[in-house]
Design an enzyme around this catalytic site. Structure first.
Site, PDB file in Angstrom:
ATOM      1  N   HIS A 229       0.854  -1.192   0.000  1.00 26.03           N
ATOM      2  CA  HIS A 229       0.000   0.000   0.000  1.00 26.03           C
ATOM      3  C   HIS A 229       0.887   1.238   0.000  1.00 26.03           C
ATOM      4  CE1 HIS A 229      -3.292   2.678   1.088  1.00 26.03           C
ATOM      5  NE2 HIS A 229      -2.447   3.219   1.960  1.00 26.03           N
TER       6      HIS A 229
ATOM      7  N   ASP B 243      -8.032   1.741   1.816  1.00 21.75           N
ATOM      8  CA  ASP B 243      -7.685   2.766   2.813  1.00 21.75           C
ATOM      9  C   ASP B 243      -8.469   4.063   2.713  1.00 21.75           C
ATOM     10  OD1 ASP B 243      -6.216   3.802   4.973  1.00 21.75           O
ATOM     11  OD2 ASP B 243      -4.756   4.725   3.655  1.00 21.75           O
TER      12      ASP B 243
END
Length: 1007
Positions: free
Chosen positions: A259, A371
């Site tokens: 990420h 996210d």
């Protein structure tokens, strides 16, 4: 038997840390190190290689904040290492507890080619699997000295002009070593078994079996000769590692992932380097481990690799073709979804999926958004129309109050579309594949008895380097291990296919996925949000008039490249730490400059198209790009506006203040400059609650428990200051077409000037608020207490609206004490309602109170400004201009129409005569969202529209130019098997049938 578990466990921890792990790299010899400090911003690789290097030693400090230091490391493999595996350990001064938030490095060969990245858990470089001895080593390390900004304290290190110039790091280790393969394997055995053991019940025989095996291994290991006895110690563990998992064990699909926030505690330029470092590590890991699968989202990040690291991009392309490197997500970036406009959300998928198709020939099927800070209820339909099938999210595990009830489910949007969705129960998108996290995933999984599998994204994120060889070792050992879930590394689509096959009748969650955290992101960094909203509006204008000119004006060339480039710039800045206002000062300083440049360029594109359409002449023409007619000018056309209604009058109010009236509304402003009455003369209804005042500026303390720029905690409401002190009250404009009252106030170190305007013929009270904001940790709101009994309010979202309760009967409703709305929020009781519009504000809150007279006051407040100190200590300091309007007697349709009108101002151009709309729709409930030229440059015209009121609609779309055909398309402008678009008549009239909130894209092929 005596209980000696704690003794063995403590023994294992110490032996691992102090003897076994240090023995992985043995027989070290130092490398020669030299350095060169790059001046200013990062330099091209060729410049770094050609620089003048000076001697450097271990322990030397290096790297001021945001600097780049190049290290040249050279050495010779000792002759007696022949046949051994040799690695270099290059430790730049890493803190092992913070992968991704500190210094990082990228190793280059002398010819400029990339070798791999250096990170806290990946500080080695392989020299040879079987060294020959005498080999020469020469590498160049491009080291970034990014400051550590994760401690949630106010700091000025987050911008280049205000950061310090002192070195932040010290070189720790630069050595050639022998890599002891058997010792490394022993480390992995010990860690996997220890992690598994500690997750098992104390009474579980399996736990005790592992404990005894670990004890035997430690007894076998000679701490004075770890490499020589590692194989024997591993032999003691072989039996417990070979025990197969239970048949009913939870199944985990492990997907390599890193990420990487496209900006956050670092600027965009550093993300470009983080992405290259990570991708470099991944393709290297794939070379060594053909079973490894890595998923990377965000087309923008792959485009950066293509642009700045073409050699690396070719390696990535090969791994994509091999099936190991997997593009996912389908979006240009992992954007915010709360505040991004409808058309911009469509373009996230258009440009994201188009990139993957053009570059790799891949149609991504899953939407990968772990996210973002909550997910709009419009998303399922957008996902489906993009040609995608699956949705993945993780962030809702962060909710503070309510535990989300599903991990695998069907998510239903506002129009009824459903998308198969997974919410990984591991509760992280940076898993280490350790026993604790895998056990948590299995225990936490809420679909037991129906489903049996979940997905785990593993790897160090945000520049931490992604998955490592240690992660893969854990996956191998836990593929079929008693007491553990069954772990299989596989592609995300493989997981989704299996999960849906076993749980087709998964439960349904209808509506938004509201995150009960990070509610302050609707308000922080107001100018970034304003830049986004205005860029979206300007892009709509530019495309509409450019398309109209391309069809109507000979010789006009549609600016395809310019508009695509600008769209991608705007989409990038919708990333979920830029638009939400949660990045460092550097990011938002650049964003403001970028939006200013976008504004000027789009105004130029728009003006050029309008002038081409208007022709030569002196007649004053008003161009209306809103989706509804206004002042007599048709939607998408240009002409002279009709005369307004009754003239506006201004009178002195008894007791002080002023009264404005226009035959439709009567507005009273008292001596404090507050609106105490907005009377709907047509419906004979008062909008403002009795005894209350609207347009009341209020200020609260704003010091959340954590996550300053992100969070608003409910206790902020416990203290409020009404800003009623007046500096000046005056009528500044009074004429038949409009009247304006100017209200000036001072508070703290700040000041606000509000202009309250009533226009002839309008049923809106327009308010322009200019704030010179110099508060710290304060929250500024504008309150409108309405005399409306509303059990729920409607808030505009992408392609429609969502309803939210005004009461707090349940913890789910109480948690929504701050909500997101786009251009409007609407409160209504049967037969009459009020809309509150805005031009760039997203945060709102709604409360309800029952008065002594039995009536209900529904108070709607706009969240105007905040002043958090982390991660940008100067958040929102300075001047702001915010516009909002009150619309009494408004239905949903009025809110939609007036919201667009406020956000899409008229443009005046002189020309020869009126410009007819390129397309028209005969039903106001059907809103044209975009008119553009087709991406394939065929000359086709693409029209995107939607039903805006939540009901069924029949409409006729009429083309103002000859067409050969009209086809319903998906967001990528490909034919769609749908029934919303009827057969066009010879006159270019196309019948449409839309369900509530349905989005329809019509592709018009020109005759």
């Amino acid at each position: 038997m005596h209980d000696d578990r704690s003794i063995t466990e403590h023994r294992l921890r110490r032996v691992l840390k102090e003897r076994v792990k240090p023995a992985v790299h043995s027989r070290a010899v130092p490398l020669t190190v030299e350095r060169w400090e790059a001046p200013g911003e990062p330099v091209p690789v060729a410049e770094g290689l050609a620089a003048h290097y000076e001697p450097c030693a271990i322990g030397d400090p290096w790297g001021p904040a945001w600097g780049t230091t190049w290290f040249r490391v050279t050495g010779t493999v000792p002759a007696d290492w022949a046949g051994r595996t040799v690695e270099a350990v290059l430790d730049l001064g890493f803190d092992r507890m913070m992968p991704g938030f500190q210094c990082e490095g990228l190793v280059h060969r002398a010819d400029g080619g990339e070798v791999k990245a250096l990170n806290p858990y990946n500080d080695w470089v392989r020299v040879a699997d079987r060294a020959e001895g005498g080999e020469q080593v020469e590498w160049y390390v491009e080291a970034a000295s990014n400051p550590v900004l994760v401690d949630h304290a106010a700091t000025y290190e987050g911008d280049l002009p205000t950061s310090g110039d002192q070195p932040l790091y010290r070189l720790t280790r630069m050595e050639l070593t022998v890599f002891e393969t058997e010792v490394w394997e022993l480390v992995q055995d010990l860690e996997v078994l220890y992690d598994l053991m500690t997750q098992l019940d104390a009474a579980d025989a399996r736990r005790h079996g592992i404990l005894r095996a670990l004890g035997a291994a430690l007894d076998t290991l000679d701490l004075a000769d770890v490499p020589g006895t590692a194989a024997a110690a591993r032999g003691c563990l072989a039996r417990v590692l070979a025990a197969p998992a239970n048949a009913s064990a939870h199944r985990i699909s492990a997907v390599g992932h890193a990420h990487i926030d496209s900006a956050w505690l670092w600027p965009l330029r550093e993300t470009v380097r983080k992405v290259s470092r990570t991708a470099s590590n991944m393709v290297n890991l794939m070379d060594q481990h053909p079973e490894f699968v890595f998923a990377m989202s965000q087309a923008q990040q792959l485009d950066w690799i293509k642009t700045y690291r073409p050699e690396l991009f070719e390696r990535v392309k090969k791994k994509i073709a091999d099936g190991q490197f997997v593009p996912v997500g389908g979006m240009w970036v992992e954007s915010d979804t709360n505040m991004v406009g409808g058309e911009a959300m469509a373009r996230q998928f258009l440009y994201g999926k188009k990139f993957f198709l053009d570059e790799f020939g891949i149609e991504t099927q899953n939407v990968w958004l772990p996210d973002s800070f909550g997910y709009t209820a419009a998303m399922p339909q957008i996902v489906k129309l993009s040609g995608s099938k699956w949705f993945l999210t993780q962030k809702i595990s962060w909710s503070q109050v309510n535990r989300f009830p599903h991990h695998t489910f069907w998510w239903e949007g506002i129009d009824g579309t459903r998308v198969f969705t997974h919410f990984p129960p591991v509760d992280t998108y940076n898993s280490d594949l350790g026993g604790a996290q895998l056990a948590h995933a299995a225990r936490n999984y809420r679909e037991k008895g129906h489903g049996s599998r979940s997905l785990v994204p593993f790897g160090w994120g945000d520049g931490g380097g992604g998955p490592t060889r240690e992660h893969l070792a854990r996956a191998r050992r836990q593929r079929d291990l008693e007491g553990s879930p069954k772990v299989r590394i596989e592609r995300p689509d493989a997981f989704f296919e299996k999960a849906r096959a076993e749980y087709e009748d998964a439960p349904v969650w209808a509506g938004e996925l509201y995150l009960e955290l990070h509610r302050g992101t609707y308000t922080s960094q107001a100018k970034t949000k304003q830049g986004n909203r205005r860029s979206e509006s300007l892009l709509r204008e530019a495309e509409l008039w450019a398309t109209t000119a391309a069809v109507r004006v000979a010789g006009y060339a549609y600016p395809y490249e310019d508009l695509e480039r600008i769209w991608k710039t705007v989409l990038l800045h919708q990333f979920h730490d830029i638009l939400p206002g949660s990045s460092i000062a550097w990011v938002h300083r650049e964003a403001r400059a970028t939006y200013a440049a976008v504004r000027e360029e789009l105004r130029g594109v728009t003006l050029a198209a309008q002038q081409a359409l208007a022709g030569q002449g002196t007649e004053e023409l008003v161009f209306n790009c809103a989706p509804h007619a206004r002042r007599g000018v048709p939607a998408g056309g240009a002409g002279r506006p009709a005369e307004a209604g009754e003239p506006v009058t201004v009178e002195e109010r008894h007791g002080g203040g002023h009264i404005l009236a226009n035959g439709r509304l009567l507005v009273e402003i008292d001596s404090r400059g507050l609106i105490v009455s907005v009377y709907d003369l047509e419906e004979r209804r008062e909008a403002v609650a009795p005894g209350a005042a609207a347009n009341l500026l209020q200020i609260h303390p704003d010091f959340p428990n954590m996550w300053d720029a992100w969070d608003i905690d409910a206790f902020y409401r416990n203290r409020v200051t009404d800003l009623v002190e007046l500096d000046r009250l005056e009528v500044t404009g009074s004429g038949p077409r409009s009247a304006t009252v100017r209200v000036s106030r001072s508070f703290g170190r700040s000041a606000a000037v509000q202009q309250i305007t009533l226009r002839a013929g309008a049923k809106t009270v327009d308010i322009v608020t200019e704030v010179d904001w110099h508060e710290t940790e304060k929250f500024l709101k504008a309150a409108f207490p309405l005399d409306v009994k509303a059990d729920r309010t409607a808030s505009e979202t992408q392609f429609g609206h969502v309803y939210r309760a005004t009461h707090t009967n349940t913890s789910w409703e109480a948690a929504k004490f701050e909500i997101c709305a786009h251009r409007w929020i609407h409160a209504e009781e049967p037969g009459w309602g009020v809309a509150l519009l805005n031009d760039s504000t997203y945060g709102h809150d709604v409360t309800r109170d029952v008065r002594a007279d039995g009536g209900q006051t529904t108070t709607v407040r706009l969240s105007l400004l905040r002043a958090p100190r982390y991660p940008d200590p100067e958040t929102d300091q300075g001047s702001h201009t915010l516009r909002f309007s009150l619309v009494p007697g408004a239905g949903i349709g009025d809110a939609v129409r007036e919201g667009h009108a406020l956000n899409l101002p008229e443009r005046v151009v002189r020309g020869a005569g009126p410009v007819a709309p390129l397309v028209t729709v005969d039903e106001d409930a059907v809103v044209v969202e975009a008119v553009k030229s087709a991406e394939d440059r065929s000359g086709d015209v693409v029209v995107r529209l939607y039903e805006s009121r939540g009901g069924r609609a029949r409409a006729v779309l009429t083309a103002g130019f000859p067409i050969a055909d009209a086809v319903e398309s998906d967001l990528l402008e490909r034919p769609l098997a749908g029934s919303a678009v009827g057969v066009p008549t010879p006159e270019g009239r196309i019948p449409l049938t839309l369900r509530p909130f349905q989005i329809v894209t019509v592709r018009l092929r020109r005759a």
